[in-house]
Design an enzyme around this catalytic site. Sequence first.
Site, mmCIF file in Angstrom:
data_model
loop_
_atom_site.group_PDB
_atom_site.id
_atom_site.type_symbol
_atom_site.label_atom_id
_atom_site.label_comp_id
_atom_site.label_asym_id
_atom_site.label_seq_id
_atom_site.Cartn_x
_atom_site.Cartn_y
_atom_site.Cartn_z
ATOM 1 N N LYS A 16 6.656 13.771 6.915
ATOM 2 C CA LYS A 16 6.706 14.798 5.858
ATOM 3 C C LYS A 16 5.439 14.754 5.012
ATOM 4 O O LYS A 16 4.914 15.802 4.615
ATOM 5 C CB LYS A 16 7.920 14.577 4.949
ATOM 6 C CG LYS A 16 9.258 14.784 5.593
ATOM 7 C CD LYS A 16 10.380 14.788 4.565
ATOM 8 C CE LYS A 16 10.449 13.522 3.739
ATOM 9 N NZ LYS A 16 10.669 12.308 4.535
ATOM 10 N N GLY A 17 4.962 13.538 4.709
ATOM 11 C CA GLY A 17 3.779 13.412 3.864
ATOM 12 C C GLY A 17 2.550 14.011 4.499
ATOM 13 O O GLY A 17 1.787 14.739 3.842
ATOM 14 N N ILE A 18 2.342 13.730 5.794
ATOM 15 C CA ILE A 18 1.193 14.293 6.500
ATOM 16 C C ILE A 18 1.343 15.801 6.642
ATOM 17 O O ILE A 18 0.368 16.556 6.523
ATOM 18 C CB ILE A 18 1.041 13.638 7.890
ATOM 19 C CG1 ILE A 18 0.737 12.139 7.737
ATOM 20 C CG2 ILE A 18 -0.067 14.318 8.676
ATOM 21 C CD1 ILE A 18 -0.578 11.830 7.073
ATOM 22 N N ASP A 152 21.014 12.158 2.237
ATOM 23 C CA ASP A 152 20.982 10.888 1.510
ATOM 24 C C ASP A 152 21.555 11.091 0.118
ATOM 25 O O ASP A 152 21.193 12.041 -0.582
ATOM 26 C CB ASP A 152 19.536 10.379 1.371
ATOM 27 C CG ASP A 152 18.924 9.980 2.699
ATOM 28 O OD1 ASP A 152 19.680 9.845 3.673
ATOM 29 O OD2 ASP A 152 17.691 9.806 2.743
ATOM 30 N N GLU A 154 20.890 9.428 -2.471
ATOM 31 C CA GLU A 154 19.840 9.268 -3.480
ATOM 32 C C GLU A 154 19.077 10.569 -3.737
ATOM 33 O O GLU A 154 18.547 10.785 -4.823
ATOM 34 C CB GLU A 154 18.840 8.183 -3.041
ATOM 35 C CG GLU A 154 19.427 6.794 -2.924
ATOM 36 C CD GLU A 154 19.935 6.511 -1.523
ATOM 37 O OE1 GLU A 154 20.219 5.333 -1.226
ATOM 38 O OE2 GLU A 154 20.060 7.460 -0.727
ATOM 39 N N CYS A 376 -10.698 -7.410 -2.548
ATOM 40 C CA CYS A 376 -9.770 -7.955 -3.533
ATOM 41 C C CYS A 376 -9.504 -9.437 -3.252
ATOM 42 O O CYS A 376 -10.345 -10.279 -3.561
ATOM 43 C CB CYS A 376 -8.488 -7.131 -3.569
ATOM 44 S SG CYS A 376 -7.474 -7.442 -5.045
ATOM 45 N N GLY A 378 -9.775 -10.778 -0.467
ATOM 46 C CA GLY A 378 -10.881 -11.135 0.406
ATOM 47 C C GLY A 378 -12.122 -11.532 -0.369
ATOM 48 O O GLY A 378 -12.875 -12.423 0.057
ATOM 49 N N PHE A 379 -12.352 -10.884 -1.503
ATOM 50 C CA PHE A 379 -13.457 -11.252 -2.404
ATOM 51 C C PHE A 379 -13.230 -12.642 -2.992
ATOM 52 O O PHE A 379 -14.120 -13.498 -3.000
ATOM 53 C CB PHE A 379 -13.562 -10.196 -3.509
ATOM 54 C CG PHE A 379 -14.393 -10.585 -4.702
ATOM 55 C CD1 PHE A 379 -15.774 -10.484 -4.670
ATOM 56 C CD2 PHE A 379 -13.792 -11.033 -5.870
ATOM 57 C CE1 PHE A 379 -16.546 -10.824 -5.777
ATOM 58 C CE2 PHE A 379 -14.544 -11.381 -6.976
ATOM 59 C CZ PHE A 379 -15.931 -11.280 -6.937
ATOM 60 N N HIS A 498 -10.957 -2.051 -4.825
ATOM 61 C CA HIS A 498 -10.502 -1.516 -3.540
ATOM 62 C C HIS A 498 -11.256 -0.209 -3.252
ATOM 63 O O HIS A 498 -10.775 0.878 -3.607
ATOM 64 C CB HIS A 498 -9.000 -1.225 -3.579
ATOM 65 C CG HIS A 498 -8.132 -2.428 -3.585
ATOM 66 N ND1 HIS A 498 -7.613 -2.991 -2.434
ATOM 67 C CD2 HIS A 498 -7.681 -3.199 -4.617
ATOM 68 C CE1 HIS A 498 -6.876 -4.047 -2.750
ATOM 69 N NE2 HIS A 498 -6.904 -4.199 -4.063
ATOM 70 N N GLU A 500 -11.465 1.461 -0.670
ATOM 71 C CA GLU A 500 -10.727 2.345 0.241
ATOM 72 C C GLU A 500 -9.871 3.369 -0.496
ATOM 73 O O GLU A 500 -9.510 4.412 0.065
ATOM 74 C CB GLU A 500 -9.843 1.535 1.192
ATOM 75 C CG GLU A 500 -8.766 0.695 0.544
ATOM 76 C CD GLU A 500 -9.238 -0.700 0.158
ATOM 77 O OE1 GLU A 500 -8.374 -1.553 -0.118
ATOM 78 O OE2 GLU A 500 -10.472 -0.942 0.138
#
Length: 529
Positions: A16-18, A152, A154, A376, A378-379, A498, A500
């Site tokens: 749905k998001g895409i 659902d 919810e 992060c 990784g840094f 981040h 990205e």
Amino acid sequence: MKYIVVTGGVMSGLGKGITTASIGRLLKNRGYEVTAVKIDPYLNIDAGTMNPAQHGEVFVLSDGGEVDLDLGNYERFLDINLKSLHNITTGKVYRNVIERERHGDFLGATVQIIPHITDEIRHCIDRAAAEGINGGRVAEICLVEVGGTVGDIESMPFLEAVRQMHGELAPQDMLLVHVTLVPVDTMGDHKTKPTQHSVKALRELGLQPDIIVGRSSEVISPQTKKKISAFTDVPVKAVVSAKDVPDIYQIPVELEKEGLADVVCSYLALENREPDPAWYRLVSQEYTNRATVAIVSKYGIEDVYISIKESLKHAGRALSTEVNIRWLDAETLDLRDLADVDGILIPGGFGQRGIEGKLRAIRYARENKKPFLGLCLGFQLAVIEYARHVLGIPDATSEEMGPGTHVIALLPEQEEIFNLGGTMRLGNCTVTLREDTMAARLYGKTEIVERHRHRYEVNPAFIGDLEDAGLVFSGACRDRMEVCELPDHPFYLATQFHPEFRSSPTNPSPPYIGFVEACKKSRSATGIR
């Protein structure tokens, strides 16, 4: 304001998001200003405290909002910057209503799902739709994705709010898109029964879809579209096939071929302008090179690192280089698996599990001159590895990991914080880069804005010693270290932020561009094919 509401049926994870982002891209290519709202029916206030192995990546917005990964897709597809209010959760809605009740705003009325909760949902949607995007411009069209599936418990209040909106808005101001599954049986035939039941469930809630997007492994035939149309009262032209594609950025291309934009513009009484083909050309370019990147992870689920995957793809496309990812488990890492990769990436994360494996990978990259990008955590691990094996502090570690010499320490402002939700250092921060460093050359400037999500930093007491030993801190936010690099290495860069989270096909992240370029050169130098 015109609204396009996207719902889903049969099962979660259909895309749905895409689909929502792709519809927005179709309209964006026609010159319309588009914004997006994601409704998540869970009781959490936000996604920040959720286990990424269960829920996927926690995406961070410019204002520090920790949100569902779909908002990352919205930003990447639509080239917009969203805020926390563009993610509506059950937790936020009920908290707002209860706080108003405690304040006496309802004047003694009995507070109920209808009208108080549904009114709050509609208020949240309208407020998000009216929020300025990209320099304060107000969108003309607001996409609203309702998470979960129809049926659902919810989702019920949200779908009721949508029904109320649908009844009050002019017909040309609201469009309902329903995404459903059209599976293929062993004989190769498309089965429409799941779609029939899904639309029936939607109708029972008082909602009739205007468009059906059928997700399938194969293109849905005209005969199947006619059958779906007959059972759902949706015109054949509005039954759209969305088959599986290898690259999510091809989905708007496929939906354009299906004529979805024509149907949307017709329903919403929009001028169906000629689409700008620039975005389609960008995402359809052929690759002329290839590189393999090892991502040393601890969660074992690719959706946890979706922004990293996409950022590598953005950089790769800009450099005409197909980036293949080799996923390596940090807990069982064998250094021999790193010998034939072109670069090593260490992503963010929390907790002690897998840390030693990541440290071994970083040391391997440093000593073997293998292109390295740390993000992060990784840094922080790059600093720990350097302190252990170059500076000579064998028990160097992070305060997060337990006893030892803490070259990574808890942020001072975090010391009195006990709640976990929304309390990290989050969102945009201006970072100053040192001139004549790799970081400054990559960005082409010395002042940048990037997004953060962390609780720990380089311990100021060790910065001088680390720099004297050769580690260059090339970026800082005031006195907080943000970037480190090694000058005598083909590519060794790690960032506390981040990058990205700000990357998109039209605006690839500079650290990723530099990393993929170095990986491409590494592959050429070694002759690996």
